[in-house]
Scaffold this active site. Structure first.
Site, PDB file in Angstrom:
ATOM      1  N   ASP A   1      33.376 -28.310  27.017  1.00 57.37           N
ATOM      2  CA  ASP A   1      34.549 -27.612  26.486  1.00 57.37           C
ATOM      3  C   ASP A   1      34.618 -27.780  24.976  1.00 57.37           C
ATOM      4  O   ASP A   1      35.468 -28.479  24.437  1.00 57.37           O
ATOM      5  CB  ASP A   1      35.819 -28.172  27.148  1.00 57.37           C
ATOM      6  CG  ASP A   1      37.067 -27.475  26.640  1.00 57.37           C
ATOM      7  OD1 ASP A   1      36.988 -26.282  26.319  1.00 57.37           O
ATOM      8  OD2 ASP A   1      38.123 -28.129  26.578  1.00 57.37           O
TER       9      ASP A   1
ATOM     10  N   GLU B   1      47.655 -25.632  33.682  1.00 54.76           N
ATOM     11  CA  GLU B   1      46.254 -25.460  33.272  1.00 54.76           C
ATOM     12  C   GLU B   1      45.417 -26.672  33.658  1.00 54.76           C
ATOM     13  O   GLU B   1      45.748 -27.804  33.325  1.00 54.76           O
ATOM     14  CB  GLU B   1      46.192 -25.239  31.755  1.00 54.76           C
ATOM     15  CG  GLU B   1      44.791 -25.125  31.200  1.00 54.76           C
ATOM     16  CD  GLU B   1      44.784 -24.949  29.697  1.00 54.76           C
ATOM     17  OE1 GLU B   1      43.687 -24.942  29.109  1.00 54.76           O
ATOM     18  OE2 GLU B   1      45.878 -24.822  29.091  1.00 54.76           O
TER      19      GLU B   1
ATOM     20  N   HIS C   1      37.047 -24.950  30.658  1.00 58.48           N
ATOM     21  CA  HIS C   1      37.498 -26.091  31.445  1.00 58.48           C
ATOM     22  C   HIS C   1      36.830 -26.202  32.808  1.00 58.48           C
ATOM     23  O   HIS C   1      37.364 -26.829  33.719  1.00 58.48           O
ATOM     24  CB  HIS C   1      39.017 -26.023  31.623  1.00 58.48           C
ATOM     25  CG  HIS C   1      39.766 -26.370  30.384  1.00 58.48           C
ATOM     26  ND1 HIS C   1      41.123 -26.594  30.360  1.00 58.48           N
ATOM     27  CD2 HIS C   1      39.345 -26.530  29.098  1.00 58.48           C
ATOM     28  CE1 HIS C   1      41.501 -26.883  29.121  1.00 58.48           C
ATOM     29  NE2 HIS C   1      40.447 -26.839  28.341  1.00 58.48           N
TER      30      HIS C   1
ATOM     31  N   HIS D   1      42.831 -18.462  29.215  1.00 57.64           N
ATOM     32  CA  HIS D   1      42.505 -18.993  27.901  1.00 57.64           C
ATOM     33  C   HIS D   1      41.028 -18.675  27.678  1.00 57.64           C
ATOM     34  O   HIS D   1      40.158 -19.258  28.319  1.00 57.64           O
ATOM     35  CB  HIS D   1      42.757 -20.499  27.826  1.00 57.64           C
ATOM     36  CG  HIS D   1      44.167 -20.825  27.483  1.00 57.64           C
ATOM     37  ND1 HIS D   1      44.597 -22.110  27.195  1.00 57.64           N
ATOM     38  CD2 HIS D   1      45.268 -20.039  27.359  1.00 57.64           C
ATOM     39  CE1 HIS D   1      45.897 -22.079  26.922  1.00 57.64           C
ATOM     40  NE2 HIS D   1      46.313 -20.855  27.022  1.00 57.64           N
TER      41      HIS D   1
ATOM     42  N   ASP E   1      41.666 -19.509  23.059  1.00 50.56           N
ATOM     43  CA  ASP E   1      41.748 -20.955  22.871  1.00 50.56           C
ATOM     44  C   ASP E   1      40.414 -21.472  22.358  1.00 50.56           C
ATOM     45  O   ASP E   1      39.513 -21.789  23.130  1.00 50.56           O
ATOM     46  CB  ASP E   1      42.127 -21.648  24.185  1.00 50.56           C
ATOM     47  CG  ASP E   1      42.407 -23.137  23.989  1.00 50.56           C
ATOM     48  OD1 ASP E   1      42.287 -23.613  22.845  1.00 50.56           O
ATOM     49  OD2 ASP E   1      42.737 -23.813  24.975  1.00 50.56           O
TER      50      ASP E   1
ATOM     51  N   ASP F   1      41.098 -21.614  31.979  1.00 46.11           N
ATOM     52  CA  ASP F   1      40.495 -21.732  30.652  1.00 46.11           C
ATOM     53  C   ASP F   1      38.979 -21.687  30.820  1.00 46.11           C
ATOM     54  O   ASP F   1      38.405 -22.471  31.569  1.00 46.11           O
ATOM     55  CB  ASP F   1      40.931 -23.045  29.998  1.00 46.11           C
ATOM     56  CG  ASP F   1      40.453 -23.172  28.554  1.00 46.11           C
ATOM     57  OD1 ASP F   1      39.240 -23.024  28.318  1.00 46.11           O
ATOM     58  OD2 ASP F   1      41.280 -23.451  27.678  1.00 46.11           O
TER      59      ASP F   1
ATOM     60  N   ASP G   1      34.914 -25.244  22.725  1.00 44.22           N
ATOM     61  CA  ASP G   1      35.847 -24.306  22.096  1.00 44.22           C
ATOM     62  C   ASP G   1      35.262 -23.538  20.919  1.00 44.22           C
ATOM     63  O   ASP G   1      35.800 -23.544  19.820  1.00 44.22           O
ATOM     64  CB  ASP G   1      37.108 -25.045  21.657  1.00 44.22           C
ATOM     65  CG  ASP G   1      37.889 -25.570  22.845  1.00 44.22           C
ATOM     66  OD1 ASP G   1      38.462 -24.757  23.566  1.00 44.22           O
ATOM     67  OD2 ASP G   1      37.903 -26.797  23.057  1.00 44.22           O
TER      68      ASP G   1
ATOM     69  N   TRP H   1      49.498 -28.185  29.864  1.00 48.02           N
ATOM     70  CA  TRP H   1      48.212 -28.860  30.010  1.00 48.02           C
ATOM     71  C   TRP H   1      48.386 -30.307  29.563  1.00 48.02           C
ATOM     72  O   TRP H   1      48.971 -30.552  28.501  1.00 48.02           O
ATOM     73  CB  TRP H   1      47.111 -28.203  29.171  1.00 48.02           C
ATOM     74  CG  TRP H   1      45.847 -29.013  29.208  1.00 48.02           C
ATOM     75  CD1 TRP H   1      44.900 -29.028  30.189  1.00 48.02           C
ATOM     76  CD2 TRP H   1      45.411 -29.975  28.231  1.00 48.02           C
ATOM     77  NE1 TRP H   1      43.911 -29.925  29.898  1.00 48.02           N
ATOM     78  CE2 TRP H   1      44.194 -30.523  28.698  1.00 48.02           C
ATOM     79  CE3 TRP H   1      45.936 -30.437  27.025  1.00 48.02           C
ATOM     80  CZ2 TRP H   1      43.493 -31.499  27.993  1.00 48.02           C
ATOM     81  CZ3 TRP H   1      45.237 -31.405  26.313  1.00 48.02           C
ATOM     82  CH2 TRP H   1      44.034 -31.920  26.801  1.00 48.02           C
TER      83      TRP H   1
ATOM     84  N   LYS I   1      41.541 -28.801  33.980  1.00 46.95           N
ATOM     85  CA  LYS I   1      40.362 -29.085  33.171  1.00 46.95           C
ATOM     86  C   LYS I   1      39.399 -29.934  33.987  1.00 46.95           C
ATOM     87  O   LYS I   1      39.823 -30.752  34.809  1.00 46.95           O
ATOM     88  CB  LYS I   1      40.744 -29.818  31.882  1.00 46.95           C
ATOM     89  CG  LYS I   1      39.594 -29.950  30.881  1.00 46.95           C
ATOM     90  CD  LYS I   1      40.094 -30.399  29.514  1.00 46.95           C
ATOM     91  CE  LYS I   1      38.963 -30.413  28.501  1.00 46.95           C
ATOM     92  NZ  LYS I   1      39.424 -30.736  27.141  1.00 46.95           N
TER      93      LYS I   1
END
Length: 413
Positions: free
Chosen positions: A289, A221, A257, A281, A321, A254, A291, A180, A223
């Site tokens: 994003d 990956e 993302h 993820h 993640d 993800d 997290d 990424w 985003k």
């Protein structure tokens, strides 16, 4: 009869064998991300100003400051999680007294992690670190117009890939090496294709040497956007989907993302028709994003159901993640992994054939009635049985164990 015996019969009445579900769950390894334990700081002696849009907020006491502290936290956390799992390492988490730059890292800088993983019976996954470095301060790395900067990051990517392959060799289980990069533009660029051509060429230079997938699995990956790259992300979903198909490597999805209205469960079956291997993820975005620690919510349940009903578990690596520095970091790991497992267990405990039969007949009334009635089944009792068989705490005992450990590490400066 025990509570589990009663639950087993309740599911049997729907045509579901709880023992089969527990056996399947036992074989699913979750890749636990190291960066939750120290707020994505790492153990390098050098850092740049760029975090690639990555920021852990909060100052809860107990952050791991050394590899030994991080490993101790991981050992405690894994003791609260049923089953055997994996550890996902970023390249900035080397364990060495040396101070190599990113383009000079070697396998020996990570051997303490390999030795530890071997002792724990865990597999390792790996990630090159394309952020938090002076050569990433433009928010451009593999797509940078400066060939010298691109070459630096290409070398880092090559070395990371080799390190991952050697980890796979040493542990007897293929390491995922997930790429990424934070590359993008804060404001609208006048052209996008040039940056994407540079990124493609850099990725080709990194991944050009085919390696045995039993040792190492390449993944890329995407985003949607990040802090400082709001206008354009070079490695978009469309870019990496095409790249993964062309190069026959794994695609990482993800959950944080994409746009908040997009559903990863929907994407799984779509990309599975074109790529052989998928990396997940699992995160919880809140408006962006951000997290957050994953909850046992609708998005996680839907994703787990798609993995099970789509027969995708054998082709999908599941990793977490998220990074939250406002709460106990060990509790975050434990809650996150257990919620992922709970979601998978619920999916495994559904009468799949019966639900699919109603859908195939376009009998949406029966599908809806079944879906709602199944919510009342005693999933928690089956989960408690799984924890008991794996000799890990649940309920009040888990709460107490997490609190006691947090108290023991709260004095870390």
């Amino acid at each position: 009869m025990t509570a589990y015996d009663n639950a087993k019969q309740a599911f049997a009445d729907w045509g579901v064998d709880t023992e089969n579900a527990l056996s399947a769950l036992q074989g699913i390894a979750i890749s636990i991300h190291c960066w939750q334990g120290d707020d994505v700081v790492g153990f390098e002696t050098r850092r740049g100003s760029s975090g690639g849009g990555i920021q852990a907020t909060g100052n809860h006491p107990g952050r791991a400051r050394t590899p030994d502290e991080l490993r101790a936290d991981l050992e405690f956390s894994c003791a609260q999680i049923p089953g055997k799992h994996r550890l996902n390492l970023h390249a900035c988490y080397m364990d060495t007294s040396e101070a190599p730059d990113r383009d000079a890292i070697e396998y020996r800088h990570f051997e303490p992690w390999v030795d530890w993983a071997k002792a724990q019976g865990m597999g390792l996954d790996f990630n090159p670190t394309f952020f938090a470095h002076e050569k990433a301060d433009d928010n451009l790395t593999l797509s940078h117009p400066d060939a010298g900067i691109r070459d630096f990051w290409i070398e880092h990517g090559k070395r990371s890939r080799e390190i991952a392959a050697r980890m796979g060799d040493a542990l007897g289980t293929a390491a995922v090496n997930n790429i990424w990069v934070p590359d993008g533009s804060k404001d609208n660029p006048v052209g996008r294709i040039e940056a994407r051509r540079r990124l493609e060429a850099s990725l080709d230079a990194i991944c050009g040497d085919p390696l045995d997938k039993t040792r190492m699995l390449d993944a890329v990956e995407s985003k949607l956007f990040g802090i400082g790259v709001e206008a354009m992300t070079v490695g978009s979903h469309e870019f990496y989907l095409g790249y993964a198909i062309r190069r026959q490597i794994a695609l990482c999805l993800d959950m944080g993302h994409f746009h908040p209205t997009e559903n990863i469960a929907d994407k799984l079956s779509a990309v599975a028709l074109s790529v052989d291997d998928i990396l997940l993820h699992v995160s919880r975005p809140m408006r962006w994003d951000s997290d957050h620690v994953i909850l046992l919510d609708d998005s996680i349940l839907a994703m787990a159901q798609e993995l099970v009903f789509g027969e995708l578990l054998g082709r999908t690596r599941i990793g977490l993640d998220f990074f939250d520095a406002t709460i106990s970091r060990t509790a975050a790991w434990v809650i996150g992994v257990r919620n992922m497992q709970k979601a998978l267990l619920r999916a495994l405990l559904l009468p799949q054939a019966r639900l699919k039969a109603a859908e195939d007949k376009l009998d949406y009334t029966t599908r809806l009635v079944l879906t709602e009635e199944l919510k009342d089944l005693p999933y928690a009792t089956v989960w408690a049985e799984f924890c008991a068989r794996c000799e890990v705490p649940e309920g009040a005992k888990l709460v107490s164990a997490l609190a006691q450990y947090q108290s023991s590490v709260a004095g870390r400066g």
